[in-house]
Design an enzyme around this catalytic site. Structure first.
Site, PDB file in Angstrom:
ATOM      1  N   ASP A  20       1.879   1.017  -2.532  1.00 45.72           N
ATOM      2  CA  ASP A  20       1.419   2.179  -2.056  1.00 45.72           C
ATOM      3  C   ASP A  20       0.841   1.540  -0.829  1.00 45.72           C
ATOM      4  OD1 ASP A  20       1.307   4.642  -1.874  1.00 45.72           O
ATOM      5  OD2 ASP A  20      -0.296   4.889  -3.259  1.00 45.72           O
ATOM      6  N   ASN A  22       2.008   2.488   2.496  1.00 53.41           N
ATOM      7  CA  ASN A  22       2.830   2.021   3.751  1.00 53.41           C
ATOM      8  C   ASN A  22       2.814   3.391   4.797  1.00 53.41           C
ATOM      9  OD1 ASN A  22       3.882  -0.067   2.377  1.00 53.41           O
ATOM     10  ND2 ASN A  22       5.904   1.026   1.900  1.00 53.41           N
ATOM     11  N   ARG A  33       5.897   7.062   9.741  1.00 51.74           N
ATOM     12  CA  ARG A  33       5.652   6.313   8.269  1.00 51.74           C
ATOM     13  C   ARG A  33       6.724   5.258   8.063  1.00 51.74           C
ATOM     14  NH1 ARG A  33       2.966   9.157   4.383  1.00 51.74           N
ATOM     15  NH2 ARG A  33       4.378   8.331   3.049  1.00 51.74           N
ATOM     16  N   HIS A  37       7.027   1.639   6.098  1.00 49.56           N
ATOM     17  CA  HIS A  37       7.933   1.251   4.974  1.00 49.56           C
ATOM     18  C   HIS A  37       8.494  -0.194   5.312  1.00 49.56           C
ATOM     19  CE1 HIS A  37       7.276   4.777   2.621  1.00 49.56           C
ATOM     20  NE2 HIS A  37       7.847   5.448   3.419  1.00 49.56           N
ATOM     21  N   GLU A  67      10.089  11.060  -8.207  1.00 43.89           N
ATOM     22  CA  GLU A  67       9.577  12.019  -7.394  1.00 43.89           C
ATOM     23  C   GLU A  67       9.671  12.043  -5.939  1.00 43.89           C
ATOM     24  OE1 GLU A  67       8.627  12.337 -11.451  1.00 43.89           O
ATOM     25  OE2 GLU A  67       7.794  10.589 -10.051  1.00 43.89           O
ATOM     26  N   LEU A 131      12.324 -16.562 -11.620  1.00 42.32           N
ATOM     27  CA  LEU A 131      11.511 -15.213 -11.672  1.00 42.32           C
ATOM     28  C   LEU A 131      12.600 -14.202 -11.977  1.00 42.32           C
ATOM     29  CD1 LEU A 131       8.276 -14.166 -10.148  1.00 42.32           C
ATOM     30  CD2 LEU A 131      10.337 -12.854  -9.225  1.00 42.32           C
ATOM     31  N   ARG A 184      -2.188  -1.759  -8.049  1.00 41.76           N
ATOM     32  CA  ARG A 184      -1.916  -0.751  -7.148  1.00 41.76           C
ATOM     33  C   ARG A 184      -2.654  -1.166  -5.735  1.00 41.76           C
ATOM     34  NH1 ARG A 184      -0.445   5.345  -8.241  1.00 41.76           N
ATOM     35  NH2 ARG A 184       0.056   5.895  -5.960  1.00 41.76           N
ATOM     36  N   SER A 192       0.827   7.136 -11.327  1.00 34.64           N
ATOM     37  CA  SER A 192       2.316   7.717 -10.707  1.00 34.64           C
ATOM     38  C   SER A 192       3.480   7.392 -11.456  1.00 34.64           C
ATOM     39  CB  SER A 192       2.147   7.324  -9.348  1.00 34.64           C
ATOM     40  OG  SER A 192       1.161   7.755  -8.714  1.00 34.64           O
TER      41      SER A 192
HETATM   42  C1  IPE Z   1       4.195   5.677  -6.169  1.00 37.03           C
HETATM   43  O1  IPE Z   1       3.505   5.913  -4.886  1.00 37.03           O
HETATM   44  C2  IPE Z   1       5.555   5.105  -6.035  1.00 37.03           C
HETATM   45  C3  IPE Z   1       5.829   4.095  -5.212  1.00 37.03           C
HETATM   46  C4  IPE Z   1       4.854   3.146  -4.673  1.00 37.03           C
HETATM   47  C5  IPE Z   1       7.113   3.682  -5.025  1.00 37.03           C
HETATM   48  P1  IPE Z   1       3.399   7.454  -4.477  1.00 37.03           P
HETATM   49  O2  IPE Z   1       2.745   7.543  -3.258  1.00 37.03           O
HETATM   50  O3  IPE Z   1       4.680   8.130  -4.549  1.00 37.03           O
HETATM   51  O4  IPE Z   1       2.449   8.199  -5.524  1.00 37.03           O
HETATM   52  P2  IPE Z   1       1.466   9.238  -5.282  1.00 37.03           P
HETATM   53  O5  IPE Z   1       1.995  10.680  -4.835  1.00 37.03           O
HETATM   54  O6  IPE Z   1       0.188   8.935  -4.561  1.00 37.03           O
HETATM   55  O7  IPE Z   1       0.777   9.639  -6.798  1.00 37.03           O
HETATM   56  C1  IPE Z   2       4.670   3.693  -0.991  1.00 45.36           C
HETATM   57  O1  IPE Z   2       3.894   4.096   0.363  1.00 45.36           O
HETATM   58  C2  IPE Z   2       6.121   3.575  -0.790  1.00 45.36           C
HETATM   59  C3  IPE Z   2       6.698   4.663  -1.266  1.00 45.36           C
HETATM   60  C4  IPE Z   2       6.277   5.378  -2.132  1.00 45.36           C
HETATM   61  C5  IPE Z   2       8.318   4.512  -1.170  1.00 45.36           C
HETATM   62  P1  IPE Z   2       3.608   5.562   0.422  1.00 45.36           P
HETATM   63  O2  IPE Z   2       4.947   5.972   1.345  1.00 45.36           O
HETATM   64  O3  IPE Z   2       3.252   6.294  -0.420  1.00 45.36           O
HETATM   65  O4  IPE Z   2       2.315   5.408   1.543  1.00 45.36           O
HETATM   66  P2  IPE Z   2       1.046   6.193   1.753  1.00 45.36           P
HETATM   67  O5  IPE Z   2       0.504   6.781   0.194  1.00 45.36           O
HETATM   68  O6  IPE Z   2       1.750   7.854   1.930  1.00 45.36           O
HETATM   69  O7  IPE Z   2       0.259   5.838   2.616  1.00 45.36           O
HETATM   70 MG    MG Z   3       1.624   6.697  -1.675  1.00 44.40          MG
END
Ligand code: IPE
Ligand code: IPE
Ligand code: MG
Length: 243
Positions: A20, A22, A33, A37, A67, A131, A184, A192
């Site tokens: 999480d 990115n 954004r 990624h 989601e 792995l 996390r 999540s």
């Molecule tokens: C969880 O992160 C999903 C992934 C890392 C792929 P999210 O960014 O989607 O989760 P929430 O919305 O903060 O709970």
């Molecule tokens: C996690 O990073 C990757 C995915 C959920 C695909 P986010 O895109 O959720 O990054 P933040 O949480 O918005 O910083």
């Molecule tokens: Mg996120």
């Protein structure tokens, strides 16, 4: 001998990673954004190499949740193109390294060309003994349990036959050990919808570091921290187990 990473006493067999942060990583740099990624995907190579080096046997990475389809179209499309490119570029290398790829999540909901690539990658690497890399894509723990229940009913299994072991066998991680450790990044302290069944007794490790910056040193820290935990599984330490 590299004493920056002295051997660990207890290495978790199965580690789950909620990659999480990115988006925030990119925003802090004034970038879109999707640049976050891309950086996050690059980082995966590093962490994967370190996971192999530290002796982790199963690594589950949360790449895209059920989601996450609700994000802006442009971001979803961008993510899908990144995954396509990563599969094309990385799967041959992973295969050479003996990694066995496995998908967790609903494969049906993924665009056909991408799901085809995923199936091919699984087939190509199925006999590898390195792995196990579970890629959680279009994954949601609730959807996984819903699908398991549906399949149990479709298989005509009677209610008396249903127990926790059986449910585990109907999940995407069937046959694998439950995760010992869930990491996390980005400071969030929630699951999540990640491995909600399998992580029942997993240890949880969070760090404020955003995923693209989470490297080998931090993985080592997380594993070291895990080694200091006392896992009780609901029991009293040192007491004999009574039935
Ligand atoms: C969880 O992160 C999903 C992934 C890392 C792929 P999210 O960014 O989607 O989760 P929430 O919305 O903060 O709970
Ligand atoms: C996690 O990073 C990757 C995915 C959920 C695909 P986010 O895109 O959720 O990054 P933040 O949480 O918005 O910083
Ligand atoms: Mg996120």
């Amino acid at each position: 001998m590299n004493n920056r990473y002295p051997p660990l006493d207890y290495v978790p067999q199965h580690v789950g990673v909620i990659m999480d942060g990115n988006g925030r990583w990119a925003r802090r740099r004034g970038l879109p954004r999707i640049a976050g990624h891309r950086a996050g995907t690059e980082n995966l190579r590093r962490v994967l190499g370190a996971a192999v080096e530290f002796g982790i046997q199963v690594l589950t990475i949360y790449a895209f949740s059920t989601e996450n389809w609700g994000r802006p179209k442009q971001e979803v499309e961008g993510l899908l193109s990144i995954f396509r490119r990563v599969i094309d570029r990385e799967v041959p290398k992973l295969h050479d390294e003996g990694v066995r790829l496995h998908h967790v999540g609903r494969i049906e909901g993924i665009p056909a060309d991408l799901s085809q690539r995923v199936r091919e990658a699984i087939d190509l690497t199925k006999d590898n003994d390195g792995l196990v890399l579970n890629v959680a894509f279009n994954y949601g723990g609730r959807a996984e349990i819903v699908d398991a229940v549906r399949q149990i009913i479709a298989d005509g299994i009677s209610s008396e036959q249903v127990d926790a072991r059986m449910i585990s066998r109907y999940l995407c991680t069937a046959g694998q050990p439950d995760p010992d450790l869930i990491i996390r990044t980005s400071g969030e302290m929630r699951l999540s919808n990640f491995l909600i069944w399998q992580a029942a007794y997993a240890e949880f490790y969070t760090t404020p570091t955003l995923w693209p910056d989470f490297g080998k040193d931090e993985l080592y820290e997380a594993l070291k921290d895990f080694g200091r935990r006392e896992r009780r599984f609901g029991l009293v330490p040192g007491a004999p187990v009574t039935d």
